[in-house]
Scaffold this motif. Sequence first.
Motif, PDB file in Angstrom:
ATOM      1  N   ALA A 317       0.240  -0.856  -0.426  1.00  0.00           N
ATOM      2  CA  ALA A 317      -0.009  -0.324   0.022  1.00  0.00           C
ATOM      3  C   ALA A 317       0.922   0.862  -0.272  1.00  0.00           C
ATOM      4  O   ALA A 317       0.866   2.511   0.101  1.00  0.00           O
ATOM      5  CB  ALA A 317      -0.391  -0.160   1.274  1.00  0.00           C
ATOM      6  N   GLN A 318       1.645   1.477  -0.667  1.00  0.00           N
ATOM      7  CA  GLN A 318       3.011   2.213   0.478  1.00  0.00           C
ATOM      8  C   GLN A 318       2.461   3.176  -1.108  1.00  0.00           C
ATOM      9  O   GLN A 318       3.143   2.575  -2.371  1.00  0.00           O
ATOM     10  CB  GLN A 318       4.811   1.357  -0.061  1.00  0.00           C
ATOM     11  CG  GLN A 318       5.631   2.202   0.936  1.00  0.00           C
ATOM     12  CD  GLN A 318       5.188   1.867   2.304  1.00  0.00           C
ATOM     13  OE1 GLN A 318       4.692   1.181   2.858  1.00  0.00           O
ATOM     14  NE2 GLN A 318       5.300   3.383   3.659  1.00  0.00           N
ATOM     15  N   LEU A 319       2.575   4.258  -1.244  1.00  0.00           N
ATOM     16  CA  LEU A 319       2.563   5.028  -1.749  1.00  0.00           C
ATOM     17  C   LEU A 319       3.886   5.367  -2.726  1.00  0.00           C
ATOM     18  O   LEU A 319       3.983   5.183  -3.922  1.00  0.00           O
ATOM     19  CB  LEU A 319       2.172   6.330  -0.750  1.00  0.00           C
ATOM     20  CG  LEU A 319       1.654   7.736  -2.378  1.00  0.00           C
ATOM     21  CD1 LEU A 319      -0.116   7.729  -1.794  1.00  0.00           C
ATOM     22  CD2 LEU A 319       2.091   9.031  -2.119  1.00  0.00           C
ATOM     23  N   LEU A 351      -7.958  -0.002  -6.817  1.00  0.00           N
ATOM     24  CA  LEU A 351      -8.249  -0.308  -5.910  1.00  0.00           C
ATOM     25  C   LEU A 351      -7.653   0.457  -5.011  1.00  0.00           C
ATOM     26  O   LEU A 351      -7.843   0.810  -4.277  1.00  0.00           O
ATOM     27  CB  LEU A 351      -7.609  -2.046  -5.632  1.00  0.00           C
ATOM     28  CG  LEU A 351      -7.950  -2.948  -4.762  1.00  0.00           C
ATOM     29  CD1 LEU A 351      -7.173  -4.350  -5.366  1.00  0.00           C
ATOM     30  CD2 LEU A 351      -7.411  -2.391  -3.071  1.00  0.00           C
ATOM     31  N   GLN A 354      -9.714   4.294  -4.097  1.00  0.00           N
ATOM     32  CA  GLN A 354     -10.251   3.600  -2.592  1.00  0.00           C
ATOM     33  C   GLN A 354     -10.377   3.099  -2.052  1.00  0.00           C
ATOM     34  O   GLN A 354     -11.252   2.433  -0.586  1.00  0.00           O
ATOM     35  CB  GLN A 354     -11.678   3.440  -3.967  1.00  0.00           C
ATOM     36  CG  GLN A 354     -10.995   1.502  -4.514  1.00  0.00           C
ATOM     37  CD  GLN A 354     -12.535   1.249  -5.398  1.00  0.00           C
ATOM     38  OE1 GLN A 354     -13.670   1.403  -4.762  1.00  0.00           O
ATOM     39  NE2 GLN A 354     -11.784   1.109  -6.808  1.00  0.00           N
ATOM     40  N   HIS A 355      -8.963   2.143  -1.292  1.00  0.00           N
ATOM     41  CA  HIS A 355      -9.503   1.263  -0.333  1.00  0.00           C
ATOM     42  C   HIS A 355      -9.770   2.471   1.144  1.00  0.00           C
ATOM     43  O   HIS A 355      -8.995   3.532   1.388  1.00  0.00           O
ATOM     44  CB  HIS A 355      -8.193   1.215  -0.524  1.00  0.00           C
ATOM     45  CG  HIS A 355      -8.102  -0.541   1.004  1.00  0.00           C
ATOM     46  ND1 HIS A 355      -7.967  -0.433   1.772  1.00  0.00           N
ATOM     47  CD2 HIS A 355      -8.139  -1.394  -0.198  1.00  0.00           C
ATOM     48  CE1 HIS A 355      -7.897  -2.036   2.465  1.00  0.00           C
ATOM     49  NE2 HIS A 355      -8.282  -2.743   1.223  1.00  0.00           N
ATOM     50  N   PRO A 356     -10.928   1.842   1.734  1.00  0.00           N
ATOM     51  CA  PRO A 356     -10.582   2.819   2.848  1.00  0.00           C
ATOM     52  C   PRO A 356      -9.611   2.333   3.800  1.00  0.00           C
ATOM     53  O   PRO A 356      -9.664   3.515   4.668  1.00  0.00           O
ATOM     54  CB  PRO A 356     -12.438   1.884   3.339  1.00  0.00           C
ATOM     55  CG  PRO A 356     -12.162   0.798   2.912  1.00  0.00           C
ATOM     56  CD  PRO A 356     -11.454   0.597   1.362  1.00  0.00           C
ATOM     57  N   ALA A 357      -9.162   1.436   3.912  1.00  0.00           N
ATOM     58  CA  ALA A 357      -7.722   1.582   4.548  1.00  0.00           C
ATOM     59  C   ALA A 357      -6.382   3.376   4.754  1.00  0.00           C
ATOM     60  O   ALA A 357      -5.995   3.612   5.204  1.00  0.00           O
ATOM     61  CB  ALA A 357      -6.380   0.345   4.830  1.00  0.00           C
ATOM     62  N   PRO A 359      -5.010   6.655   3.543  1.00  0.00           N
ATOM     63  CA  PRO A 359      -5.856   8.320   3.305  1.00  0.00           C
ATOM     64  C   PRO A 359      -6.269   9.455   2.171  1.00  0.00           C
ATOM     65  O   PRO A 359      -6.058   8.967   1.396  1.00  0.00           O
ATOM     66  CB  PRO A 359      -4.261   9.166   4.159  1.00  0.00           C
ATOM     67  CG  PRO A 359      -3.430   8.019   3.672  1.00  0.00           C
ATOM     68  CD  PRO A 359      -3.963   6.646   3.675  1.00  0.00           C
ATOM     69  N   PRO A 361      -5.474  11.805   0.973  1.00  0.00           N
ATOM     70  CA  PRO A 361      -4.096  12.350  -0.061  1.00  0.00           C
ATOM     71  C   PRO A 361      -3.763  11.658  -0.948  1.00  0.00           C
ATOM     72  O   PRO A 361      -3.248  11.631  -2.410  1.00  0.00           O
ATOM     73  CB  PRO A 361      -3.404  13.150   1.317  1.00  0.00           C
ATOM     74  CG  PRO A 361      -4.327  13.634   2.386  1.00  0.00           C
ATOM     75  CD  PRO A 361      -5.267  12.428   2.295  1.00  0.00           C
ATOM     76  N   ALA A 362      -3.762   9.956  -0.389  1.00  0.00           N
ATOM     77  CA  ALA A 362      -3.014   9.038  -1.001  1.00  0.00           C
ATOM     78  C   ALA A 362      -4.660   8.685  -2.392  1.00  0.00           C
ATOM     79  O   ALA A 362      -3.874   8.057  -3.583  1.00  0.00           O
ATOM     80  CB  ALA A 362      -2.639   7.958  -0.479  1.00  0.00           C
ATOM     81  N   LEU A 364      -5.781  10.843  -3.931  1.00  0.00           N
ATOM     82  CA  LEU A 364      -6.565  11.680  -4.923  1.00  0.00           C
ATOM     83  C   LEU A 364      -5.491  11.479  -5.352  1.00  0.00           C
ATOM     84  O   LEU A 364      -5.103  11.287  -6.802  1.00  0.00           O
ATOM     85  CB  LEU A 364      -6.280  12.846  -4.180  1.00  0.00           C
ATOM     86  CG  LEU A 364      -8.184  13.286  -2.847  1.00  0.00           C
ATOM     87  CD1 LEU A 364      -7.671  14.898  -2.713  1.00  0.00           C
ATOM     88  CD2 LEU A 364      -9.718  12.690  -4.411  1.00  0.00           C
ATOM     89  N   PHE A 365      -4.340  10.819  -4.874  1.00  0.00           N
ATOM     90  CA  PHE A 365      -2.705  10.846  -5.571  1.00  0.00           C
ATOM     91  C   PHE A 365      -2.600   9.887  -6.494  1.00  0.00           C
ATOM     92  O   PHE A 365      -3.177   9.646  -7.861  1.00  0.00           O
ATOM     93  CB  PHE A 365      -1.619  10.525  -5.206  1.00  0.00           C
ATOM     94  CG  PHE A 365      -0.389  10.608  -5.612  1.00  0.00           C
ATOM     95  CD1 PHE A 365      -0.342  11.911  -6.928  1.00  0.00           C
ATOM     96  CD2 PHE A 365       0.203   9.147  -5.890  1.00  0.00           C
ATOM     97  CE1 PHE A 365       1.332  11.438  -7.233  1.00  0.00           C
ATOM     98  CE2 PHE A 365       1.718   9.593  -6.364  1.00  0.00           C
ATOM     99  CZ  PHE A 365       1.946  10.502  -7.383  1.00  0.00           C
ATOM    100  N   SER A 408     -12.097  18.722  -2.978  1.00  0.00           N
ATOM    101  CA  SER A 408     -10.879  18.555  -4.147  1.00  0.00           C
ATOM    102  C   SER A 408     -11.302  16.420  -4.149  1.00  0.00           C
ATOM    103  O   SER A 408     -11.652  16.149  -5.866  1.00  0.00           O
ATOM    104  CB  SER A 408      -9.638  18.512  -3.382  1.00  0.00           C
ATOM    105  OG  SER A 408      -9.687  18.149  -2.162  1.00  0.00           O
TER     106      SER A 408
END
Lengths: 877, 490
Positions: A317-319, A351, A354-357, A359, A361-362, A364-365, A408
């Motif tokens: 999940a790491q951006l 995925l 839209q993942h609820p886990a 945040p 800003p992530a 949107l990116f 946003s």
Amino acid sequence: MGPLSRETWAQRLGAFRASPSAFMAGPEGEDLGRDLLNELRSEKLSEQTKVSLLALSLEYPAQLWPDAAAAEAAATSLLDTLVLLPPRPSALRRPLLLAATTALAAGDALGPTSGASRRLLPLLLGLASGRDLGRGFGPASEQRPLQATACECLRELESCKPGLLGGCLGLLRSLLGQEGPVQPLSLLLALALRNTLVIQARARAGLQGLLVAGDMPAAGGPWNWTLAEEADAHLQPQAPSWPAAEEEECGLAVLEPSPEEARELRAAVAQLLDTSYLLTPVAQAQLLWLLGWALRGLRGQPPVLFKPQLVRLLGTAQLTLLHAVLALKAAFGEALFTAQDEALLLRRLTLAAQHPALPLPAHLFYLHCLLNFPENCPLGPTGEETAPLLLGPRLCRGLLPSLLHDPSALLAHLHLLCLLCAEDEEKEEKGQDWCPRHYLGELLAGLRQRAALHGGPRALATLCFQASYLVVHCLATQPTVLTPLTHGLARLYRARPALAPHFVDLLDRVGPELGEPLRTALRQEVVSRPGRDEALRWHLQILSKVADGKAPSATLGFLRAAAAHCTDWGLQQALLQVCRALLRAGVGEGLADLLQALARQLEDPDGRDRARLYYILLAHLAGPKLGVALGPSLAAPALTSSLVAENQGFAAVLMVQEAPAPMRLSVGPRRAAGPVPVLQLQVEVLEPLYSVELRFRVEGQLYAPLGAVHVPCLLPGRPCRPLHLPLQPRRPAPAQLAVRALFATPAGLTCHAHLPPLPVNFADLFLPFPRAPDGDKQGFFEELWDSCLPEGAESRLWCPLGPQGLEALVARHLDPFVVVAQPPTSYHVAIRLPPASRLLLRLEAAQGDGVPVALRTDDWAVLPLAGDYLRGLSAAV
Amino acid sequence: MAQRAVWLISHEPGTPLCGTVRFSRRYPTVEKRARVFNGTSYVPIPEDGPFLKALLFELRLLDDDKDFVESRDSCSHINKTSVYGLLVGGGELWPVVAFLKNNMIYACVPLVEQTLSPRPPLISISGISQSFELLFGIQDFLHLGQKNDTELNTKLNQLPDLLLQACPFGTLLDANLQNSLDSINFASVTHPQKQPAWKVGTYKGKPQVSISITEKVKSMQYDKQDIADTWQVVGAVTCKCDLEGIMPNVTISLSLPTNGSPLQDILVHPCVTSLDSAILTSSSIDAMDDSAFSGPYKFPFTPPLESFNLCYYTSQVPVPPILGFYQMKEEEIQVKITVNLKLHESVKNNFEFCEARIPFYNRGPITHVEYKVSFGQLEVFREKSLLIWIIGQKFPKSMEISLSGTVTFGAKSHEKQPFDEICIGGTAYLKLHFKILDYTLTGCYADQHSVQVFASGKPKINTHRKLISSDYYIWNSKAPAPITYGSLLL
């Protein structure tokens, strides 16, 4: 300044941080840099205070040491402080290394001629390679952290001066293979490798065994600056802009390593990737960006080396890691990602968006990444945000906007929805089925409902208008979307007229697809409810934007009704602003009455004046001129006088401007007829001119004042009928006419230009006598001839003839004035010279090269002019 | 790939500046590169004062949004990400990555290694994701176990040293700042070969592994014919592995009972070394069918020292744990409400707590309530216009409870009563808050015996489970309610 206490320093640093520029401009500013360096060696200050001093120097070296020489001196001083530290553990070594590095790199002092650079670089390399540098460098326990720090310092220097470590690649590789700290060495090696590849490619050189040369610059020996100087101070982007998977602009394609070099390169990259799991996620991401861009386009280096890392990375999940995978995707495209891989990556991205886990800003990116996804086979135009082909409606279902979203987030998801609707355009709307377009309509309605809340925050209104703008931007061609949007917005205005500024802003920014119907709807909305209204000022603001030539009577009716309620200056100005819009739109009928009424009835004298001004303008200026005089926009009336502001707008337009001559004027063929001499003028223009007025002035009052000549329109390239300028000579003499032109330009300005003076020749004044009685021409002539004397004068002269002979000469110049002719030898000529002179000529007995002319006139002053004229005839064409 | 500067700003509405810069750090060597890369489009990093003002303005956090301001409110000024352009010193500073969380604004400016005009897409800027990680890292550090302002200040005071460690030159080395804190403390430990950078030391002591599964269930219930109710479970598996050795290997398997709901949308921690493709592809995007992978879900990994989130997942359980309806009708100054809640029989009827909050927005204070509850007690918060129905630890045997009543409101005064942009007119909701220990809605559990540890000593394995509610809304079925697209797909 003497040594400062800890408290004094804390105060000083606080004051500096609050505003560095103000502090440096103050009395203490100049000494700060020097004091700081001195205090580092003070024994009175604690290490903690010294660390905070060093922290300041890490952030603000440019303020402390503003030029390269000062930076060099500072770095030298910092290095001196470092070597003078006692051999016990100290918290200062690391920050001192960082500070010296920062001072050199930020201060532009790094280079072969810098003594501090020559000291710092070998020191860093020694520390990085774990060499024992003696007791001065602290206890063994500090070696490991210092080794990592030295690597970081070297990496920063390499970033600022690419190629600096080109000679150390082999060394770094071997260190990484041994027991050096994995992360700092990996990142340093990756950066140095990337920079070397780029520099060598630009120089069209190979790797020249750089990857295997394992020896280290001898302590105290010269540093190898060759590559850094070849880089020629070109800073290398660590990741140049993408997409450029197929482009070769990075220039690496020209670097064709030998098989041996290619093998070494592959080994180095594999070595880095194999241990990459030992790096922190953000460091792994950096490594992937660097290696990805290092190998991009390099021949013989298949990107399959990256493949084993991908599955592991896609699961996280790491951006930064997912972003790095996208960078690899952009760099290598199909070479690394098959169609299935691409689909999987897209699904993971969807995925993650839209993942609820995760945040917001992530989310949107990731959504941004989806709309800019580097597809293997992109279809749409590059540079525009589009939904990737594989991202079907099903995949998007969880990505659609909802009223519960933040602004946003809502706009981001709305954009995606609009893109889906645009794709959906061709498809039929299916009965009850909730198609995206229907959902879009509901969503916009919800936004408008929130915006309509009285007392609600402005952000809600702003969001509603931003959403509307976005929808129009994406779906301008879809009436099924725009029609309900227009009606909805009109209803929103009815519910909350205070949103007028938002409507004006929206109208300013959307195209005619929404703008036109919305204007009409808003105008109808406003004018349909005349009378006293709390929202009158908003109505007037809207009307001044939307009032045009259409349905002016309703608008005027509204204004008449409103005028009674415009009791303060602001409202009156708003009302007049609408009048102004109507004036510009060319509404005349009814408006004059309204303006007259306003000029009488408004309470504020400023308002009355302005109304009167508009009335006068309306009465005196034609439509187009009025449009220009009032346009394009009036600065909001400040102060108390709207007239002043208005004047600023159109004073220039109403004034006559001096301009260079836009036309050429010449005198055409003579037309000897009528009661007075008339000049035929020919005009050529360089640009379209309107309402042209030509004014003439005779120098020396030889003629009566001349009337102006008017032409409605002159166009370049289109011939104009000759202009007639009647002359009323007071004496029969040639003259110069000064000419001025007044005209309107297509831009609506009135201009004034001086044209070159126009000569009126003697012959231009000739008029024939009224026709003699048929029978006795000779008698008529003789009578005239005799009447000249005794008051007049007589002369004889020789008129040279050109090759054409007498007959041609007469035909060309004197034909209208011939009374008696006996071609080809004898001509009697009578010329009337207004106002009251006559000139009579007898041309008889022509010889080969000339003809004797007997000449009489009743005005002796004409004699020399006639002489000159006759003598010049043969030369005249 | 670096940062030019980073800021922490506390948002203080009502004060003259509306905020204070609590921390800032600039990176001059990166700034120097920015000047070269950005060329004529370069805009220098402003001082803290102007930055604060420009950022709060752009984020709409100043108290002055009364008037329309074009540079902020124009319809074409659209921001779809947490990245902003700030007007400072005559230029536009871009990209500024910023977000507000718990009254703290986290902001930084990444280096863009090219010209900024035209603006490159964010996806092409390597520093952008690093900005987010840095800010998330700082946010995690500040809020981990932080309870009051004193603790926050202590942590803010530690930040300069931590960033000197984690981000010395503007290039982020580790987003886990706690790790950096430990590495300062661990500095004297000699590091053996191949020490991972994300693990600053080694554990010494009794081996034990703790696995904790927390499921949050959210729901939107409408009780309407044409709108589908939605609900979703989001799970997080947190681990703390106290194991000796540099790189101990651990495998944890998550299992489901036979009727359990498959786990989907699984995101794992970067320390997970490999992942089954069935785990990678199991996604809520696809239609569910019986062939869906239902475990066991194996996660082999090398644990870091600290507690970490091994994985997150979502799941679509067949029914919501509590199904209810809420009916609210307005009658002049009072509203009539009826609430009915039913616990599904499959759910463990043993709550740590369970309550329903019924807020009334955009109205005056509650002046009078008449009500009848079949179970539990009702608490009335007059000034906040809020009812809380405390249901307690258990539903009654019937599993079904109800509340009905009439609420009367006083005159609305703008300052005191809560404003809500969604709950306009009849649009209203009640929100359920509950927690059930030792239970997951999916049935997911970590079997102690399935945990494999390749390290010296047999570790003690602790497992925990809990279900908590999160955004569990039941909307008034007598008025419009906000919907998501998913609710329309019946």
